[in-house]
Design a protein around this motif. Structure first.
Motif, PDB file in Angstrom:
ATOM      1  N   CYS A 153       0.397  -1.267   4.902  1.00  0.00           N
ATOM      2  CA  CYS A 153      -0.119   0.107   4.904  1.00  0.00           C
ATOM      3  C   CYS A 153      -1.340   0.233   4.007  1.00  0.00           C
ATOM      4  N   ASP A 165       0.943  -2.251  -4.773  1.00  0.00           N
ATOM      5  CA  ASP A 165      -0.294  -1.464  -4.633  1.00  0.00           C
ATOM      6  C   ASP A 165      -1.201  -1.887  -5.766  1.00  0.00           C
ATOM      7  N   ILE A 166      -2.513  -1.657  -5.612  1.00  0.00           N
ATOM      8  CA  ILE A 166      -3.407  -1.972  -6.732  1.00  0.00           C
ATOM      9  C   ILE A 166      -3.372  -0.855  -7.779  1.00  0.00           C
ATOM     10  N   ALA A 211       1.204   0.694   9.108  1.00  0.00           N
ATOM     11  CA  ALA A 211       0.197   1.700   9.478  1.00  0.00           C
ATOM     12  C   ALA A 211      -1.221   1.166   9.503  1.00  0.00           C
ATOM     13  N   GLY A 269      -1.595   9.400  13.592  1.00  0.00           N
ATOM     14  CA  GLY A 269      -2.871   9.944  13.114  1.00  0.00           C
ATOM     15  C   GLY A 269      -3.615  10.662  14.223  1.00  0.00           C
ATOM     16  N   LEU A 313       0.915  -8.128  -6.376  1.00  0.00           N
ATOM     17  CA  LEU A 313       0.079  -7.967  -5.168  1.00  0.00           C
ATOM     18  C   LEU A 313       0.179  -9.156  -4.212  1.00  0.00           C
ATOM     19  N   ASN A 349      -4.818  -0.314  10.059  1.00  0.00           N
ATOM     20  CA  ASN A 349      -5.582  -0.599  11.272  1.00  0.00           C
ATOM     21  C   ASN A 349      -5.991  -2.065  11.294  1.00  0.00           C
ATOM     22  N   GLY A 379       0.824  -1.212   0.000  1.00  0.00           N
ATOM     23  CA  GLY A 379       0.000   0.000   0.000  1.00  0.00           C
ATOM     24  C   GLY A 379       0.851   1.251   0.000  1.00  0.00           C
TER      25      GLY A 379
HETATM   26  P1  NAD Z   1      -4.876   5.327   1.431  1.00  0.00           P
HETATM   27  O1  NAD Z   1      -6.247   4.948   0.995  1.00  0.00           O
HETATM   28  O2  NAD Z   1      -4.330   6.661   1.063  1.00  0.00           O
HETATM   29  O3  NAD Z   1      -3.831   4.227   0.919  1.00  0.00           O
HETATM   30  C1  NAD Z   1      -4.086   2.871   0.875  1.00  0.00           C
HETATM   31  C2  NAD Z   1      -3.333   2.326  -0.340  1.00  0.00           C
HETATM   32  O4  NAD Z   1      -3.462   0.911  -0.352  1.00  0.00           O
HETATM   33  C3  NAD Z   1      -3.875   2.832  -1.677  1.00  0.00           C
HETATM   34  O5  NAD Z   1      -2.806   3.302  -2.467  1.00  0.00           O
HETATM   35  C4  NAD Z   1      -4.541   1.601  -2.278  1.00  0.00           C
HETATM   36  O6  NAD Z   1      -4.498   1.600  -3.697  1.00  0.00           O
HETATM   37  C5  NAD Z   1      -3.713   0.494  -1.682  1.00  0.00           C
HETATM   38  N1  NAD Z   1      -4.362  -0.810  -1.656  1.00  0.00           N
HETATM   39  C6  NAD Z   1      -5.673  -1.096  -1.478  1.00  0.00           C
HETATM   40  N2  NAD Z   1      -5.872  -2.420  -1.523  1.00  0.00           N
HETATM   41  C7  NAD Z   1      -4.660  -2.983  -1.695  1.00  0.00           C
HETATM   42  C8  NAD Z   1      -4.207  -4.320  -1.804  1.00  0.00           C
HETATM   43  N3  NAD Z   1      -5.044  -5.355  -1.763  1.00  0.00           N
HETATM   44  N4  NAD Z   1      -2.882  -4.545  -1.977  1.00  0.00           N
HETATM   45  C9  NAD Z   1      -2.015  -3.510  -2.038  1.00  0.00           C
HETATM   46  N5  NAD Z   1      -2.399  -2.220  -1.943  1.00  0.00           N
HETATM   47  C10 NAD Z   1      -3.698  -1.958  -1.776  1.00  0.00           C
HETATM   48  O7  NAD Z   1      -4.866   5.135   3.025  1.00  0.00           O
HETATM   49  P2  NAD Z   1      -3.798   5.720   4.055  1.00  0.00           P
HETATM   50  O8  NAD Z   1      -4.317   6.982   4.617  1.00  0.00           O
HETATM   51  O9  NAD Z   1      -2.440   5.683   3.471  1.00  0.00           O
HETATM   52  O10 NAD Z   1      -3.914   4.629   5.212  1.00  0.00           O
HETATM   53  C11 NAD Z   1      -3.355   3.342   5.066  1.00  0.00           C
HETATM   54  C12 NAD Z   1      -3.740   2.493   6.266  1.00  0.00           C
HETATM   55  O11 NAD Z   1      -3.273   3.086   7.466  1.00  0.00           O
HETATM   56  C13 NAD Z   1      -5.244   2.302   6.466  1.00  0.00           C
HETATM   57  O12 NAD Z   1      -5.478   1.029   7.010  1.00  0.00           O
HETATM   58  C14 NAD Z   1      -5.573   3.357   7.488  1.00  0.00           C
HETATM   59  O13 NAD Z   1      -6.728   3.015   8.240  1.00  0.00           O
HETATM   60  C15 NAD Z   1      -4.345   3.333   8.363  1.00  0.00           C
HETATM   61  N6  NAD Z   1      -4.101   4.588   9.070  1.00  0.00           N
HETATM   62  C16 NAD Z   1      -3.926   5.740   8.382  1.00  0.00           C
HETATM   63  C17 NAD Z   1      -3.678   6.928   9.065  1.00  0.00           C
HETATM   64  C18 NAD Z   1      -3.450   8.226   8.322  1.00  0.00           C
HETATM   65  O14 NAD Z   1      -2.931   9.162   8.923  1.00  0.00           O
HETATM   66  N7  NAD Z   1      -3.785   8.334   7.050  1.00  0.00           N
HETATM   67  C19 NAD Z   1      -3.611   6.923  10.474  1.00  0.00           C
HETATM   68  C20 NAD Z   1      -3.775   5.722  11.165  1.00  0.00           C
HETATM   69  C21 NAD Z   1      -4.024   4.558  10.441  1.00  0.00           C
END
Ligand code: NAD
Length: 349
Positions: free
Chosen positions: A233, A199-200, A255, A286, A219, A257, A176
């Motif tokens: 992530c 990443d997808i 990262a 976060g 993937l 959850n 991710g």
């Molecule tokens: P985001 O949506 O920006 O990024 C997620 C990425 O994962 C995307 O690029 C998506 O294309 C990719 N993805 C989706 N399915 C996939 C798969 N099967 N294989 C590989 N890649 C895949 O989200 P984010 O804000 O970067 O958050 C990522 C994770 O961290 C989430 O679980 C979120 O809940 C957690 N989180 C984020 C924050 C924050 O500050 N943004 C804080 C705490 C927790």
């Protein structure tokens, strides 16, 4: 039977809210306010039943107590859910109703964006109450702060596992490359780590390949990638019966959850000698960013707080080792100890 459930789970207050004009049906769950106001997002979801909504609110609010406590913030844990169809809702009326109910709690609960809600929704909430964070006019993107915390969790894990936090020459597999994954890739690249990424979204892969010299992996191959560290992530539930046997890494720290599909998968990692930095400890950047909005901290101050995740993760590992429990359980213990200590102080005042 809800009283038995909330007594068992330790909730202080659960409020059922209804607004006829907007059709708003909300549940605000305040789990624990020992450390401060209960902070947690508002989830808008078409729950199959009221019971499902209540259980979600209870579970998520308790999770926030632990997350906020471990992050060292003066915040308790809460969460709200709105039951309804996200696509057809009349948002201003609905979220203003939510805002009025949040306001009626006088600051015991502070709401924020979550699954199914947006910054614009929080702007509507803000028309009715100041007890809201993540509103358009104030909030910054939390991802770089989150990524910094995850990076520090990785360093702490490396120190625990190999006796040095040095990452030069280590290989990290990142699943991710969204908001957090991209910034994490940058931090790791600067620290001299080699990156295997997936990443997808092909565009997101290209960017880190070009900018940080990362190598792209299919993937499904990310779990078995020949790496030292796996950093999830993207999605939750990715540490499960299918994926854990594929892992050849010594550390999991990312990262996403709810990385463990079930608690027993934390035990499984432990028995395989894979060090797991509990997700809610590693990704606390976060909530640190949200806290900065309440306290007026600068971006720099938030990053410094996120840097402290290094020590927190080490304290989790130390407790796990000294008590012989898996790290995911030790994280809960660290949170409980902090709350108990503050409760103890309150008693002597
Ligand atoms: P985001 O949506 O920006 O990024 C997620 C990425 O994962 C995307 O690029 C998506 O294309 C990719 N993805 C989706 N399915 C996939 C798969 N099967 N294989 C590989 N890649 C895949 O989200 P984010 O804000 O970067 O958050 C990522 C994770 O961290 C989430 O679980 C979120 O809940 C957690 N989180 C984020 C924050 C924050 O500050 N943004 C804080 C705490 C927790």
């Amino acid at each position: 039977h809800y009283f038995d459930t909330i007594a068992e789970m330790g909730h202080e207050q659960v409020v059922f809210c209804h607004d006829k004009a907007s059709g708003y049906r909300g549940i605000i769950a305040i789990h624990d306010t020992t450390l401060g106001p209960a902070l947690g997002g508002c989830r808008f979801w078409n729950y199959a039943s009221d019971e499902e909504a209540v259980i979600d609110a209870l579970r998520l609010s308790r999770g926030m107590t632990y997350k906020n406590a471990v992050a060292g913030l003066n915040l308790g844990g809460g969460k709200s859910v709105i039951i309804g169809n996200n696509k057809t809702a009349q948002r201003e009326m609905l979220f203003r109703a939510h805002g009025r109910f949040v306001d009626s709690l006088g600051g015991r609960y502070v709401t924020a964006e979550d699954v199914g809600t947006t910054v614009e929704d929080m702007d509507f909430v803000h028309m009715e109450t100041t007890h809201v964070t993540g509103i358009g006019s104030k909030s910054g993107d939390p991802s770089s702060v989150t990524a910094r915390g995850v990076f520090r969790a990785i360093q702490a894990s490396a120190f625990q596992k190999w006796g040095s936090k040095e990452l030069t020459g280590r290989t990290v597999a990142i699943q991710g490359l969204g908001h957090v994954g991209y910034y994490l890739a940058r931090e790791l690249h600067v620290a001299g780590a080699r990156l295997l990424v997936t990443d997808i979204d092909a565009g997101r892969i290209d960017r880190v390949v070009q900018e940080f010299g990362a190598t792209s992996v299919a993937l499904a191959d990310i779990y078995a990638a020949k790496a030292d560290i796996f950093a999830p992530c993207a999605l939750g539930g990715i540490l499960n019966d299918d994926t854990i046997p594929q892992l050849s890494v010594e550390i999991v720290s990312g990262a996403a959850n709810n990385q463990l599909l079930e608690d027993r998968h934390g035990d499984e990692l432990e028995s395989r000698g894979i060090l797991y930095a509990p997700d809610y400890v590693a990704n606390a950047g976060g909530v640190i960013n949200v806290y900065s909005e309440l306290t007026g901290w600068s971006a720099d101050r938030s990053l410094r707080k996120a840097d402290e995740i290094y020590e927190t993760v080490l304290s989790v590992f130390t407790l796990a080792k000294s008590t012989g429990i898996p790290t995911y359980k030790a994280a809960d213990r660290v949170a409980e100890q902090r709350i108990a200590a503050v409760r103890g102080m309150m008693r002597t005042w």
